[in-house]
Scaffold this active site. Sequence first.
Site, PDB file in Angstrom:
ATOM      1  N   ASN A   6       0.853  -1.197   0.000  1.00 43.55           N
ATOM      2  CA  ASN A   6       0.000   0.000   0.000  1.00 43.55           C
ATOM      3  C   ASN A   6       0.887   1.244   0.000  1.00 43.55           C
ATOM      4  OD1 ASN A   6      -1.929   1.952   0.383  1.00 43.55           O
ATOM      5  ND2 ASN A   6      -2.370   1.409   2.519  1.00 43.55           N
ATOM      6  N   LYS A   8      -0.078   4.264  -0.363  1.00 39.89           N
ATOM      7  CA  LYS A   8      -0.795   5.435   0.186  1.00 39.89           C
ATOM      8  C   LYS A   8      -0.597   6.649  -0.722  1.00 39.89           C
ATOM      9  CE  LYS A   8      -0.057   3.524   4.748  1.00 39.89           C
ATOM     10  NZ  LYS A   8      -0.106   3.741   6.173  1.00 39.89           N
ATOM     11  N   HIS A  91      -9.646   0.881   5.110  1.00 43.41           N
ATOM     12  CA  HIS A  91      -8.358   1.150   5.769  1.00 43.41           C
ATOM     13  C   HIS A  91      -8.596   2.125   6.928  1.00 43.41           C
ATOM     14  CE1 HIS A  91      -4.268   2.475   6.497  1.00 43.41           C
ATOM     15  NE2 HIS A  91      -3.866   1.405   5.836  1.00 43.41           N
ATOM     16  N   GLU A  93      -7.017   4.578   7.963  1.00 47.40           N
ATOM     17  CA  GLU A  93      -6.828   6.005   7.660  1.00 47.40           C
ATOM     18  C   GLU A  93      -8.085   6.585   7.008  1.00 47.40           C
ATOM     19  OE1 GLU A  93      -3.134   5.551   5.557  1.00 47.40           O
ATOM     20  OE2 GLU A  93      -2.156   5.043   7.448  1.00 47.40           O
ATOM     21  N   GLU A 159      -5.210  -5.167  10.787  1.00 44.13           N
ATOM     22  CA  GLU A 159      -4.239  -4.085  10.919  1.00 44.13           C
ATOM     23  C   GLU A 159      -4.512  -3.297  12.202  1.00 44.13           C
ATOM     24  OE1 GLU A 159      -2.412  -2.884   7.016  1.00 44.13           O
ATOM     25  OE2 GLU A 159      -4.251  -1.729   7.150  1.00 44.13           O
ATOM     26  N   GLY A 165       2.509   2.128  10.912  1.00 46.84           N
ATOM     27  CA  GLY A 165       3.506   3.190  10.797  1.00 46.84           C
ATOM     28  C   GLY A 165       4.226   3.535  12.093  1.00 46.84           C
ATOM     29  N   SER A 201       3.444  -2.182  10.414  1.00 48.08           N
ATOM     30  CA  SER A 201       4.895  -2.146  10.646  1.00 48.08           C
ATOM     31  C   SER A 201       5.624  -3.420  10.211  1.00 48.08           C
ATOM     32  CB  SER A 201       5.194  -1.836  12.121  1.00 48.08           C
ATOM     33  OG  SER A 201       4.750  -0.534  12.427  1.00 48.08           O
TER      34      SER A 201
END
Length: 250
Positions: A6, A8, A91, A93, A159, A165, A201
């Site tokens: 991904n 992003k 996702h 985000e 996730e 991250g 991560s």
Amino acid sequence: MFIAANWKMNLSKKSISYFIESLQSVEFSKTVNACIFPPSTYIDFLLNSIGKLPISVGGQNCHYELSGAFTGEISPLFLKDIGCTYVILGHSERRCFNNETNEDIKLKIQSAIKADLNPILCVGEKLIDREQGNANKFIKNQIIGCLPENLDKTFIAYEPIWSIGTGKIPNYSQISEMHKHIKEIVFDITRKNIKVLYGGSVNKKNISNILKIKDVDGVLVGGASLNVKDFLAIYSAAVKHLCENNNIEN
Ligand code: PEP
């Protein structure tokens, strides 16, 4: 075994060209499926650059309708038409910054399936849910809220939000337990087995251990997938893992 990259909102035409050029001399294996999810504006460019390399391309999002008056949106039919095979939906985000709800995500998944795409449904708890012992319940609610009626083409990516991250990952038994939990929830509802990817991560150092965890069917990689050397190290670790386990998939 599935490796999802991904990207992003990162990279440029120049860096994508460099990335793909670096893959030209690589010997790919049929045992590992890799898919890159670039920014939507670069999907076409990436597909053309990839040419015959055995790497799929997917969208990072799509709309819940197939067409209509939705300015600025991307229909799953467009993704399919342009050559995508997968789409990431839900996702964290997008749930956080675009206020996507489970209901929105379910509609998007159903729309993606109608367009003949393979949706990757992302689920994941916040740190507070995990610390308070609510992670399993939280994930169950997300899955129940998002699961499409016909999930044949759907994957789930577990996730944990606190892992994305951050360089922090759940311990291996937590990952194994959650993947088992997810598969059981889906089986109880649909009587079907689902593939579950781990995301959060993942990098070239931890990939080999993550792939050894029971019920991990692949990984969704963000940051580490932006660097072609790291992407290849992750890909090679997956190939090696399957060879060592004599686990040939097509
Ligand atoms: C992600 O964004 O889905 C993700 C897993 O990111 P990272 O690998 O950077 O944690």
